[in-house]
Design a protein around this motif. Sequence first.
Motif, mmCIF file in Angstrom:
data_model
loop_
_atom_site.group_PDB
_atom_site.id
_atom_site.type_symbol
_atom_site.label_atom_id
_atom_site.label_comp_id
_atom_site.label_asym_id
_atom_site.label_seq_id
_atom_site.Cartn_x
_atom_site.Cartn_y
_atom_site.Cartn_z
ATOM 1 N N TRP A 283 82.430 55.858 27.431
ATOM 2 C CA TRP A 283 81.320 56.115 28.342
ATOM 3 C C TRP A 283 81.166 57.609 28.598
ATOM 4 O O TRP A 283 82.097 58.269 29.052
ATOM 5 N N LYS A 284 79.972 58.117 28.311
ATOM 6 C CA LYS A 284 79.648 59.484 28.679
ATOM 7 C C LYS A 284 79.275 59.533 30.165
ATOM 8 O O LYS A 284 78.839 58.529 30.737
ATOM 9 N N PRO A 285 79.423 60.692 30.803
ATOM 10 C CA PRO A 285 79.137 60.764 32.238
ATOM 11 C C PRO A 285 77.743 60.279 32.612
ATOM 12 O O PRO A 285 77.564 59.585 33.622
ATOM 13 N N GLU A 286 76.719 60.615 31.810
ATOM 14 C CA GLU A 286 75.361 60.198 32.176
ATOM 15 C C GLU A 286 75.185 58.681 32.097
ATOM 16 O O GLU A 286 74.411 58.092 32.866
ATOM 17 N N MET A 287 75.934 58.010 31.196
ATOM 18 C CA MET A 287 75.855 56.558 31.129
ATOM 19 C C MET A 287 76.615 55.914 32.284
ATOM 20 O O MET A 287 76.235 54.845 32.785
ATOM 21 N N LEU A 288 77.678 56.549 32.746
ATOM 22 C CA LEU A 288 78.349 56.067 33.956
ATOM 23 C C LEU A 288 77.435 56.204 35.168
ATOM 24 O O LEU A 288 77.432 55.347 36.059
ATOM 25 N N ASP A 289 76.651 57.274 35.193
ATOM 26 C CA ASP A 289 75.677 57.438 36.278
ATOM 27 C C ASP A 289 74.669 56.280 36.259
ATOM 28 O O ASP A 289 74.346 55.700 37.298
ATOM 29 N N LEU A 290 74.177 55.933 35.068
ATOM 30 C CA LEU A 290 73.230 54.824 34.942
ATOM 31 C C LEU A 290 73.894 53.497 35.292
ATOM 32 O O LEU A 290 73.272 52.624 35.909
ATOM 33 N N LEU A 291 75.151 53.347 34.912
ATOM 34 C CA LEU A 291 75.887 52.127 35.244
ATOM 35 C C LEU A 291 75.937 51.923 36.753
ATOM 36 O O LEU A 291 75.693 50.813 37.251
ATOM 37 N N GLY A 292 76.223 52.974 37.497
ATOM 38 C CA GLY A 292 76.228 52.863 38.946
ATOM 39 C C GLY A 292 74.850 52.582 39.503
ATOM 40 O O GLY A 292 74.685 51.759 40.419
ATOM 41 N N GLU A 293 73.827 53.228 38.949
ATOM 42 C CA GLU A 293 72.452 52.998 39.412
ATOM 43 C C GLU A 293 72.012 51.568 39.155
ATOM 44 O O GLU A 293 71.241 50.978 39.932
ATOM 45 N N ALA A 294 72.513 50.961 38.080
ATOM 46 C CA ALA A 294 72.124 49.595 37.726
ATOM 47 C C ALA A 294 72.735 48.548 38.650
ATOM 48 O O ALA A 294 72.302 47.393 38.641
ATOM 49 N N GLY A 295 73.780 48.924 39.411
ATOM 50 C CA GLY A 295 74.365 47.992 40.362
ATOM 51 C C GLY A 295 75.833 47.690 40.143
ATOM 52 O O GLY A 295 76.396 46.821 40.821
ATOM 53 N N CYS A 296 76.478 48.376 39.206
ATOM 54 C CA CYS A 296 77.889 48.106 38.960
ATOM 55 C C CYS A 296 78.727 48.512 40.175
ATOM 56 O O CYS A 296 78.591 49.631 40.686
ATOM 57 N N VAL A 297 79.591 47.614 40.619
ATOM 58 C CA VAL A 297 80.472 47.896 41.746
ATOM 59 C C VAL A 297 81.942 47.731 41.372
ATOM 60 O O VAL A 297 82.819 47.946 42.209
ATOM 61 N N SER A 298 82.224 47.342 40.114
ATOM 62 C CA SER A 298 83.611 47.121 39.717
ATOM 63 C C SER A 298 83.780 47.387 38.225
ATOM 64 O O SER A 298 83.062 46.812 37.401
ATOM 65 N N ILE A 299 84.723 48.261 37.899
ATOM 66 C CA ILE A 299 85.061 48.570 36.510
ATOM 67 C C ILE A 299 86.545 48.301 36.312
ATOM 68 O O ILE A 299 87.382 48.835 37.052
ATOM 69 N N GLU A 300 86.872 47.486 35.313
ATOM 70 C CA GLU A 300 88.246 47.300 34.880
ATOM 71 C C GLU A 300 88.367 47.969 33.519
ATOM 72 O O GLU A 300 87.798 47.498 32.533
ATOM 73 N N ALA A 301 89.073 49.087 33.469
ATOM 74 C CA ALA A 301 89.099 49.917 32.269
ATOM 75 C C ALA A 301 90.475 49.891 31.624
ATOM 76 O O ALA A 301 91.481 50.194 32.273
ATOM 77 N N GLY A 302 90.521 49.551 30.349
ATOM 78 C CA GLY A 302 91.779 49.500 29.627
ATOM 79 C C GLY A 302 92.224 50.878 29.184
ATOM 80 O O GLY A 302 91.587 51.496 28.328
#
Length: 429
Positions: A283-302
């Motif tokens: 994930w690039k930073p700008e896509m993480l920004d979009l992920l948060g804007e889309a409504g993501c509230v939980s990330i489980e990252a390996g």
Amino acid sequence: MRVALVNPPWRFEGSIYFGCREPHLALELGYGKALLEAAGHEVLMLDAHLCDLPVAEAAARVAAFAPEMTVVTTAPTYLFWRCAPPELRVPREFLLALDGQGGRTVAVGPHGSATPAAALRKLGVDVVVRGECEEILVKLADSSDLSTVPAIAYRDGDALRVTGAPHAGRFTDLPALHWPADWVRRHRHHHHRFDAKPAVPGAEVEASRGCPYACSFCAKLDFRDAYRRRALAPLLEEIDTLAAQGVGYLYFIDEIFLPQRALLEALVGRGLQFGIQTRIDLWKPEMLDLLGEAGCVSIEAGVESLTPEGRAALDKNCRMSTDELAERLLHAKRRVPFVQANLIKVAGDDPAMVAAWRERLQRGGVWANDPVPLYPYPSSPDYIRLWGAPDDLAWERAHAHYLAQFDQLSDIQEERAAPLPELEAACCR
């Protein structure tokens, strides 16, 4: 044909089961029902786990339906096929209670996919499906000659018949699922959500299947391996239907939720919150920004290991340094309320270094778990490296190895696991 699709009433005492023990939507049953009905079959879909049905009542309901074929899952949900309970006691208990009143009996799940002979023997079913099951269930319902159905195993007298490799479905064109309103109301659990207590129902959905990576610990080789993305239109129809039923939180069960701009942009403004499992290095930073804007509230990252050597030993194919991984996780936390970094117990990872890294992330609001011991599931490369291709005793071998190797389990498990033969006392021998 009259077909019953059953998720049995799961229980987990004494199990090493790593997955969440709350009920989740059994997506494999939902897809199977949709395809079977489209092919003209009459279907009873029964989730005894979600609906809190005792095993005797679940069996009685199935018997009253008088099915010509009964399908039972060997894992609580598609979400946890990769880390299913090794023991088969729960589906076997259901089949014993059904007492021959289910017509042709079929097991679907990771056990029959990786070790078909063992699953047939332990469950006493007529057929096991190998791999992704939805399309194969339709072929089973359409055919009286098992030899013509691909990706199954069955007994022919004293002989074991296996009709080919585990199946990978098209997946991309699976229809939108529509769940009973009562099931949705019962689904109060918000999987892997820790930023807020559930106030409205949750649900599980699937945007992609499989994973383009081949990490050594991941049990997916015999099912859900090749990466495919679902068509956006039916996925959004399914999501909008759930929202209309009162769902406010979704969990994407995808093995790896990769950056999908079209999906994330479609979720912006829908007012839904959701959780994912992914790799933060993708994930690039700008896509993480979009992920948060889309409504993501939980990330489980390996993340798994904190050394390049450890990640290489796990075949992670990770191009980021440990510091870069930390910075990307901290960036995600500025956009998403809960972020977790998953760690695995890897030889060579210094405990003091792990503790310091965990403390650094926790200061930034990211939770990193105490490293989890590996269980060599029979569908993982780790199992094959240790013992070769899985045989009839693969689960027993993996289970004994795991229990012998570790004095204690992880901080997400509360009890000592029992030996597999003890857990499977009700199974056929």
